[in-house]
Write a protein that holds these residues in place. Structure first.
Motif, PDB file in Angstrom:
ATOM      1  N   UNK A  39       0.842  -1.196   0.000  1.00 34.15           N
ATOM      2  CA  UNK A  39       0.000   0.000   0.000  1.00 34.15           C
ATOM      3  C   UNK A  39       0.878   1.246   0.000  1.00 34.15           C
ATOM      4  N   UNK A  40       2.051   1.133   0.622  1.00 32.02           N
ATOM      5  CA  UNK A  40       3.026   2.216   0.659  1.00 32.02           C
ATOM      6  C   UNK A  40       4.409   1.658   0.367  1.00 32.02           C
ATOM      7  N   UNK A  41       5.221   2.458  -0.307  1.00 33.89           N
ATOM      8  CA  UNK A  41       6.619   2.072  -0.458  1.00 33.89           C
ATOM      9  C   UNK A  41       7.309   2.269   0.894  1.00 33.89           C
ATOM     10  N   UNK A  42       8.378   1.535   1.155  1.00 33.13           N
ATOM     11  CA  UNK A  42       9.065   1.703   2.440  1.00 33.13           C
ATOM     12  C   UNK A  42       9.466   3.145   2.726  1.00 33.13           C
ATOM     13  N   UNK A  43       9.976   3.849   1.716  1.00 37.96           N
ATOM     14  CA  UNK A  43      10.427   5.226   1.911  1.00 37.96           C
ATOM     15  C   UNK A  43       9.259   6.134   2.310  1.00 37.96           C
ATOM     16  N   UNK A  44       8.156   6.047   1.577  1.00 39.04           N
ATOM     17  CA  UNK A  44       7.000   6.890   1.889  1.00 39.04           C
ATOM     18  C   UNK A  44       6.401   6.529   3.248  1.00 39.04           C
ATOM     19  N   UNK A  45       6.365   5.228   3.544  1.00 40.46           N
ATOM     20  CA  UNK A  45       5.807   4.785   4.821  1.00 40.46           C
ATOM     21  C   UNK A  45       6.606   5.351   5.994  1.00 40.46           C
ATOM     22  N   UNK A 182      -2.459   3.476   8.380  1.00 36.38           N
ATOM     23  CA  UNK A 182      -1.045   3.504   8.756  1.00 36.38           C
ATOM     24  C   UNK A 182      -0.680   4.855   9.370  1.00 36.38           C
ATOM     25  N   UNK A 183      -1.240   5.930   8.796  1.00 35.95           N
ATOM     26  CA  UNK A 183      -1.015   7.266   9.359  1.00 35.95           C
ATOM     27  C   UNK A 183      -1.615   7.363  10.758  1.00 35.95           C
ATOM     28  N   UNK A 188      -1.056   7.486  16.746  1.00 38.07           N
ATOM     29  CA  UNK A 188      -1.334   6.956  18.081  1.00 38.07           C
ATOM     30  C   UNK A 188      -0.065   6.440  18.751  1.00 38.07           C
ATOM     31  N   UNK A 189       0.861   5.910  17.949  1.00 33.24           N
ATOM     32  CA  UNK A 189       2.160   5.489  18.488  1.00 33.24           C
ATOM     33  C   UNK A 189       2.865   6.672  19.137  1.00 33.24           C
ATOM     34  N   UNK A 190       2.829   7.815  18.471  1.00 28.99           N
ATOM     35  CA  UNK A 190       3.445   9.016  19.030  1.00 28.99           C
ATOM     36  C   UNK A 190       2.749   9.503  20.288  1.00 28.99           C
ATOM     37  N   UNK A 191       1.409   9.374  20.316  1.00 28.34           N
ATOM     38  CA  UNK A 191       0.662   9.871  21.481  1.00 28.34           C
ATOM     39  C   UNK A 191       0.981   9.086  22.747  1.00 28.34           C
ATOM     40  N   UNK A 258      -6.134  -4.818  11.120  1.00 33.56           N
ATOM     41  CA  UNK A 258      -5.135  -4.824  12.194  1.00 33.56           C
ATOM     42  C   UNK A 258      -4.763  -3.407  12.619  1.00 33.56           C
ATOM     43  N   UNK A 259      -4.551  -2.530  11.650  1.00 33.23           N
ATOM     44  CA  UNK A 259      -4.157  -1.151  11.962  1.00 33.23           C
ATOM     45  C   UNK A 259      -5.252  -0.406  12.724  1.00 33.23           C
TER      46      UNK A 259
END
Length: 329
Positions: A39-45, A182-183, A188-191, A258-259
């Protein structure tokens, strides 16, 4: 330079180093499923995850206050700075070991266990707030169980809704939706995760007498958020591989489920000021989704090894920090 100020500087450096390592250690939490389904390239992700991690970290502080005051009262510790140094060194060592072997362990478990061990050895059991510590551990234990159930239910609902649709069409649509989830997962990971380093720095500031409250200063927020974002920008490819490809074959609809499940559990915990393991939440959500897809599709032997690491992290981190405290102080 004042010695106490120099020691405090060492603490801040170690806390930000922990946050940096946490960033690349736990990058997989947010982007493993979206990268594995393309869904996303590694760089963009990674770029997206770094930006969203920063935003999440800068906007919330409730978890930091819990970390800063629930395990022990920094105003009642005469050697709080020494305790924090032992805590951070132990947590960093465990994070690097598990990252090296590609095991998605919990940075949260490592930090909480290390802090409890350092307080126990450095100040005595009477200085350890057992009720606060046990409350945090309960949250760390129950959050993955909840994430597993939520992931299972969400996947069952999605299977029911899209049962008659073409798999190709369904996965094409969910591949686009995965960018959004994913965003959200990164935010939420940051929060939650970035606040743990904020809490430790605030704990050290109070212990050293530089402030008399657990409010997180703005410079601490920005520093911790930046350190985590920079760590995220490097990426933890070994853990990404484990999370995204080795547990079970993830398709876009599974990644979305999952996300959204993991993010909902983490953000709910953040709103309740509870420090939870983002690693545990998303891994458990993946296991729940995989079980709903087909129980036999999950590599339960690998899941078992991951769970064993979760169980041993707190006691090992506690023992390690206690040993480091004895050696250094």
């Amino acid at each position: 330079m004042d010695t106490s100020l120099l020691v405090l500087g060492i603490v801040i450096f170690l806390a930000l180093a922990f946050d940096f390592i946490n960033g690349f250690h736990d990058t997989a939490n947010a982007i493993a499923t979206s990268v594995s389904t393309r869904a996303l390239t590694p760089r963009r992700a990674i770029i997206m995850a770094a930006v969203m991690n920063f935003l999440g970290a800068i906007l919330f502080t409730g978890v930091a206050k819990t970390i800063g005051g629930s395990v022990a009262d920094p105003t009642k510790l005469t050697n709080g700075i020494d305790i924090v140094i032992a805590t951070l060194i132990a947590a960093i060592i465990w994070n690097l070991l598990t990252w090296w072997f590609g095991i998605p362990s919990s940075s949260s478990h490592a930090l909480i266990g290390a802090l409890a061990g350092a307080v126990y050895v450095g100040a005595g059991s009477e200085k350890l707030n057992w009720s606060g510590f046990i409350g945090i551990v309960e949250g760390l234990i129950f959050s993955p169980l909840i994430a597993f159930v939520v992931g299972y239910i969400v996947m069952i609902i999605l299977k029911y809704i899209f049962a008659r649709r073409s798999p190709h069409t369904v996965n094409k649509g969910f591949r686009t939706m995965q960018v959004i989830t994913a965003a959200l997962q990164s935010f939420t990971h940051g929060t939650n995760d970035a606040q743990k380093a904020m809490g430790i720095i605030t704990f050290a500031l109070v212990s050293a007498g530089y402030q008399d409250h657990l409010e997180v200063p703005m410079w601490v927020k920005i520093s911790a958020a930046t350190a985590m974002a920079l760590g995220t920008s490097i990426g933890g490819w070994k853990i990404i591989k484990t999370m995204g490809t080795k547990i079970f074959k993830i398709e876009p609809i599974n990644g979305f489920a999952a996300d959204i499940s993991g993010a909902s559990v983490i953000f709910t915990a953040t709103l309740l000021h509870l420090p939870v393991s983002t690693t545990h939440a998303i891994t458990s959500a993946i296991l729940g989704v995989g079980s709903a897809k087909r129980f036999s599709a999950v590599r339960w032997s690998l899941a078992g090894r991951i769970i064993i690491t979760w169980v041993i992290t707190i006691p090992i981190a506690a023992l390690l920090s206690g040993l480091i405290f004895k050696i250094l102080f």
